[in-house]
Design an enzyme around this catalytic site. Structure first.
Site, PDB file in Angstrom:
ATOM      1  N   TRP A 101      66.890  41.492  20.918  1.00  0.00           N
ATOM      2  CA  TRP A 101      67.834  42.451  21.509  1.00  0.00           C
ATOM      3  C   TRP A 101      68.852  41.756  22.408  1.00  0.00           C
ATOM      4  CZ3 TRP A 101      68.022  46.235  18.496  1.00  0.00           C
ATOM      5  CH2 TRP A 101      66.872  46.811  17.949  1.00  0.00           C
ATOM      6  N   ASP A 171      69.236  45.604  30.117  1.00  0.00           N
ATOM      7  CA  ASP A 171      68.756  46.530  29.086  1.00  0.00           C
ATOM      8  C   ASP A 171      67.284  46.780  29.392  1.00  0.00           C
ATOM      9  OD1 ASP A 171      67.731  47.764  26.850  1.00  0.00           O
ATOM     10  OD2 ASP A 171      68.442  46.271  25.402  1.00  0.00           O
ATOM     11  N   LYS A 195      62.084  54.751  23.474  1.00  0.00           N
ATOM     12  CA  LYS A 195      60.939  53.862  23.646  1.00  0.00           C
ATOM     13  C   LYS A 195      59.923  54.491  24.592  1.00  0.00           C
ATOM     14  CE  LYS A 195      63.020  51.173  20.937  1.00  0.00           C
ATOM     15  NZ  LYS A 195      63.898  50.073  21.195  1.00  0.00           N
TER      16      LYS A 195
HETATM   17  C1  LIG Z   1      65.027  49.463  20.603  1.00  0.00           C
HETATM   18  C2  LIG Z   1      65.792  48.613  21.512  1.00  0.00           C
HETATM   19  C3  LIG Z   1      67.192  48.489  21.402  1.00  0.00           C
HETATM   20  C4  LIG Z   1      67.976  49.185  20.338  1.00  0.00           C
HETATM   21  O1  LIG Z   1      68.044  50.533  20.601  1.00  0.00           O
HETATM   22  P1  LIG Z   1      68.907  51.541  19.711  1.00  0.00           P
HETATM   23  O2  LIG Z   1      68.830  52.779  20.509  1.00  0.00           O
HETATM   24  O3  LIG Z   1      68.224  51.611  18.382  1.00  0.00           O
HETATM   25  O4  LIG Z   1      70.275  50.987  19.592  1.00  0.00           O
HETATM   26  C5  LIG Z   1      67.841  47.702  22.320  1.00  0.00           C
HETATM   27  N1  LIG Z   1      67.190  47.057  23.286  1.00  0.00           N
HETATM   28  C6  LIG Z   1      65.845  47.142  23.413  1.00  0.00           C
HETATM   29  C7  LIG Z   1      65.160  46.400  24.510  1.00  0.00           C
HETATM   30  C8  LIG Z   1      65.113  47.919  22.536  1.00  0.00           C
HETATM   31  O5  LIG Z   1      63.781  47.996  22.663  1.00  0.00           O
END
Ligand SMILES: *Cc1c(COP(=O)(O)O)cnc(C)c1O
Length: 360
Positions: A101, A171, A195
């Protein structure tokens, strides 16, 4: 009805209580005669839903007044672009690469300017968090970027990097609301809610006031400019109404069950049950260095692909779903987010012990 133990990395398990409440309100939301899915996002009823969600999130995270909370769309992945478009005044930023990511965010930033790799754990397949105490941060960098919990590899920053006074952007998708955080240490926090917090389709962005301006990169779409949604309290266009409503319920559930301090204790307890077993097992082993272990995503292997496949299959038959590791790394991964009960982890470990006994 039989609910399974769902160890999916995302979209993931939600509190049963929240799902039941939503089911009860499905056809008639509190006497409105319609579902939240069917109501105008400009209605008084919906206004209360979104305002309460924001207020509860602020309480949970102790978000200071000089931070805006936005409910956005486009997934965490759109924020990979939104971050440089809104923040890269000097067209230069530093990225710490700890997995897929952050690599994706890094690649996206390169579209807009000079993205510099400050540190990386790629040398050992991202199985640890690199030392970030003295990074080669230069004065002209607009921000330092991290992916705080690495969903795929199962690592987590236990200490934030020394950004040498630069803005920190994180993030937090897979650790959002799993423990208390000091919001003031960040310029920007964002998280895709699927998540740990709600249904896919909502991203929460928490951005310090002074970073929300019209001074964005040329060509930034209206919808990607944070100021657009900040000025409109997330109602510039139709927001993901139903998703925000569910997030709001999850915020209330977290508040009711003791807030983030208590949540952290429960999450530590759950993770300990699984990691302790992985450390003593002769068959299974964790793939992450101890100091970097995530409380949310726990990858493990037997070292034998066939045995891994057998385990995943038998686990599924026994009611433990989505234990297959990410397609790029293989093995197994148990995601034990907020809504996974302690009992689910205990039962999983019992099942693993039994599997170990039968297969050694
Ligand atoms: C799942 C995830 C993403 C991507 O998320 P989307 O909503 O599918 O774009 C980005 N960063 C992390 C840490 C993730 O776990």
């Amino acid at each position: 009805m039989a609910r399974v133990y769902n160890f999916s990395a995302g979209p993931a398990v939600l509190p049963e209580e929240v799902l039941k409440e939503a089911a009860d309100e499905m056809l008639d939301y509190r006497g409105c005669g319609m579902s939240v899915m069917e109501m105008s996002h400009r209605s008084k009823v919906y206004d209360t839903i979104i305002k309460e969600a924001e207020a509860d999130l602020r309480t949970l995270m102790k978000i200071p007044d000089n931070y805006k909370v936005m409910f956005l769309q486009g997934g965490a992945s759109l924020q990979f672009a939104a971050v440089p478009m809104n923040l890269m005044k000097n067209r230069k930023a530093g990225y710490i690469l700890t997995g897929q990511w952050s690599k994706k965010a890094f690649a996206e930033a390169k579209i807009f300017g000079e993205a510099v790799e400050l540190a990386s754990s790629a040398d050992k397949t991202f199985s640890y968090i690199p030392d970030c105490s003295d990074l080669p941060i230069t004065d002209d960098m607009d921000y330092v970027y991290i992916c705080e919990n690495n969903t795929i590899y199962g690592t987590k920053f236990k200490q934030l990097p020394n950004t040498k006074g630069k803005l920190l952007v994180a993030d937090q998708s897979s650790c959002f609301l799993s423990e208390p955080v000091d919001v003031t240490k960040y310029g920007v926090i964002y998280a895709g809610v699927q998540k740990n917090v709600g249904p896919a389709g909502v991203v929460v962005a928490i951005v310090r006031d002074d970073l929300i301006t019209d001074d964005v990169l040329e060509g930034t779409p209206t919808m990607v400019k944070w100021k657009t949604q900040a000025d409109a309290d997330s109602l510039y266009n139709t927001p993901p109404c139903y998703g925000i409503y569910i997030c709001g319920k999850v915020f209330k559930w977290l508040l009711k069950t003791g807030g983030l301090e208590e949540r952290k204790k429960i999450n530590e307890e759950k993770a300990k049950i699984l990691y302790d077993y992985l450390d003593e097992s002769k068959l299974f082993k964790g793939t992450v260095e101890k100091e970097s272990r995530s409380l949310m995503n726990v990858p493990f292997i037997t070292g034998d692909d066939e045995l891994d496949a057998k385990f995943i299959k038998e686990a599924k038959q026994a009611g433990f779903e989505n234990l297959k590791g990410h397609r790029t790394v293989g093995g197994m991964r148990a995601s034990i987010y907020n809504a996974m009960p302690v009992e689910g982890v205990k039962k999983l470990v019992e099942f693993m012990k039994d599997f170990e006994f039968k297969n050694s």
